[in-house]
Design an enzyme around this catalytic site. Structure first.
Site, PDB file in Angstrom:
ATOM      1  N   LYS A  46       0.837  -1.208   0.000  1.00 31.97           N
ATOM      2  CA  LYS A  46       0.000   0.000   0.000  1.00 31.97           C
ATOM      3  C   LYS A  46       0.865   1.249   0.000  1.00 31.97           C
ATOM      4  O   LYS A  46       0.583   2.221  -0.693  1.00 31.97           O
ATOM      5  CB  LYS A  46      -0.936  -0.008   1.222  1.00 31.97           C
ATOM      6  CG  LYS A  46      -2.094  -0.989   1.076  1.00 31.97           C
ATOM      7  CD  LYS A  46      -2.884  -1.209   2.354  1.00 31.97           C
ATOM      8  CE  LYS A  46      -3.945  -2.292   2.109  1.00 31.97           C
ATOM      9  NZ  LYS A  46      -4.697  -2.717   3.273  1.00 31.97           N
TER      10      LYS A  46
ATOM     11  N   GLN B 114      -5.308  -1.849   9.456  1.00 32.15           N
ATOM     12  CA  GLN B 114      -5.099  -3.101   8.734  1.00 32.15           C
ATOM     13  C   GLN B 114      -5.720  -4.270   9.514  1.00 32.15           C
ATOM     14  O   GLN B 114      -5.521  -4.405  10.719  1.00 32.15           O
ATOM     15  CB  GLN B 114      -3.591  -3.327   8.516  1.00 32.15           C
ATOM     16  CG  GLN B 114      -3.243  -4.521   7.670  1.00 32.15           C
ATOM     17  CD  GLN B 114      -3.725  -4.407   6.212  1.00 32.15           C
ATOM     18  OE1 GLN B 114      -3.861  -3.308   5.683  1.00 32.15           O
ATOM     19  NE2 GLN B 114      -3.989  -5.530   5.586  1.00 32.15           N
TER      20      GLN B 114
ATOM     21  N   ASP C  29     -11.186   2.694   3.836  1.00 32.21           N
ATOM     22  CA  ASP C  29     -11.624   1.314   3.609  1.00 32.21           C
ATOM     23  C   ASP C  29     -13.125   1.242   3.341  1.00 32.21           C
ATOM     24  O   ASP C  29     -13.618   0.240   2.826  1.00 32.21           O
ATOM     25  CB  ASP C  29     -11.340   0.450   4.853  1.00 32.21           C
ATOM     26  CG  ASP C  29     -10.034  -0.315   4.758  1.00 32.21           C
ATOM     27  OD1 ASP C  29      -9.642  -0.684   3.634  1.00 32.21           O
ATOM     28  OD2 ASP C  29      -9.418  -0.544   5.814  1.00 32.21           O
TER      29      ASP C  29
HETATM   30  N1  GUN Z   1      -7.005  -6.986   5.288  1.00 34.11           N
HETATM   31  C1  GUN Z   1      -7.317  -7.655   4.164  1.00 34.11           C
HETATM   32  N2  GUN Z   1      -7.997  -6.858   3.311  1.00 34.11           N
HETATM   33  C2  GUN Z   1      -8.099  -5.659   3.911  1.00 34.11           C
HETATM   34  C3  GUN Z   1      -8.697  -4.427   3.532  1.00 34.11           C
HETATM   35  O1  GUN Z   1      -9.274  -4.265   2.459  1.00 34.11           O
HETATM   36  N3  GUN Z   1      -8.584  -3.425   4.446  1.00 34.11           N
HETATM   37  C4  GUN Z   1      -7.967  -3.577   5.637  1.00 34.11           C
HETATM   38  N4  GUN Z   1      -7.931  -2.528   6.445  1.00 34.11           N
HETATM   39  N5  GUN Z   1      -7.414  -4.703   6.019  1.00 34.11           N
HETATM   40  C5  GUN Z   1      -7.482  -5.738   5.157  1.00 34.11           C
END
Ligand code: GUN
Length: 308
Positions: free
Chosen positions: A69, A113, A136
């Site tokens: 990311k 996360q 998100d």
């Molecule tokens: N863990 C796996 N996919 C995601 C996501 O789309 N957002 C977040 N914050 N954690 C994740």
């Protein structure tokens, strides 16, 4: 919303015996290009864009995802930072961390996360993120907006799937769609977005009896379980569109999706590869959500920007 890609740019299959590839890498590159234009425009107005990612504990996959990311952000000119808390961080410490990011004027997007250590209630933690910074799209306000078909920020994976289908001109109106998986991250928001696009959606999950029956009649299959090979290729209806969100590593070390790709490809019209299908789209959608959050917070309209 303008067309995302020039038709010529898409490598649509010419063979009638094999599905065309829904090329997530290609479409994601175009999304990133457009995000970069918005970042430049915001910078021209005196605003930089910043994403803060909070990671709690030492889940190895999460560490890799967060690194990706941050790399994606750097590639389009978005500043990013990771706040890493130890596995035994208290719930209060997580809340305090999120509260301080909510308060910082230089932070546009806050992402917690997942997964979190077992002692942290994910829903309560997510709810403490300012809805305007929730890139998100998991905050209850944003999920509620999604139910009302009014959201600006949508969960990244289903948003990416919709962008991919739109790029390939997949007509969703009237289509029988089956979504396999009902997670908050993918299945449930995916069903909302497809319904909004006038598809008729069936959501299947681990308690569904006779999954095969639902898949066989679907014009669109979105598989999001992480169970490798759950969907044999011969279940796929001739001419269906197949979107495989699942990704898991087989005993041979290879990444595989939920759908048996080789067999499904001989029946489907369009199909996502794993990897290179939905994954890149998820990452690109997070960047879109981040610039949308930055612009909204500054009261800047992006309506005339090509895609976001
Ligand atoms: N863990 C796996 N996919 C995601 C996501 O789309 N957002 C977040 N914050 N954690 C994740």
């Amino acid at each position: 919303m303008g067309k995302l890609l020039d038709r010529q740019a898409l490598r649509l299959a010419t063979s009638s015996s094999e599905a065309g590839i829904l090329d997530g890498r290609l479409v994601a590159a175009e999304v990133r290009r457009q995000v970069q234009l918005v970042v430049s425009r915001l910078r021209g107005l005196g605003h930089s864009v910043r994403l803060s990612v909070v990671r709690v504990g030492d889940d190895p996959a999460s560490a890799i995802y967060v690194r990706h990311k941050q790399r994606d952000c750097a590639a389009v000119g978005i500043a990013s930072e990771e706040v890493h808390l130890p596995d035994d961080a208290t719930f209060e410490r997580v809340l305090d961390t999120l509260a301080s990011l909510n308060d910082r004027d230089d932070v546009d997007g806050v992402l917690l996360q997942l997964p979190l250590p077992a002692h942290i209630d994910p829903q309560r933690a997510i709810s403490s993120i300012a809805a305007a910074k929730d890139v998100d799209g998991f905050h209850p306000d944003n999920l509620g907006q999604l139910m009302a078909w009014a959201s600006a920020v949508e969960p990244a994976t289903p948003r990416g799937v919709m962008t991919l289908l739109r790029a390939y001109d997949v007509e969703l109106s009237g289509l029988d769609a089956v979504v396999i998986g009902r997670s908050m991250i993918v299945g449930r928001p995916m069903a909302q977005m497809l319904t909004r696009a006038n598809a008729t959606v069936t959501v299947c999950h681990r308690h569904t009896t006779g999954l095969e029956h639902y898949v066989r009649r679907a014009g669109l299959v979105v598989a999001a379980t992480g169970v490798s090979g759950l969907v044999p290729g011969d279940w796929i209806r001739e001419g269906a569109v197949v979107v495989d969100v699942g990704i898991s590593r087989g005993q041979d070390g290879k990444l595989r999706g939920d759908v048996d790709f080789a067999d499904a490809r001989s029946r489907a019209r369009l199909i996502t590869p794993v990897p290179g299908g939905v994954g890149p789209m998820t990452r690109a959608s997070l960047l879109e959500n981040t610039v949308v959050a930055a612009a909204r917070r500054r009261g800047i309209s992006l309506r005339h920007d090509a895609h976001v």
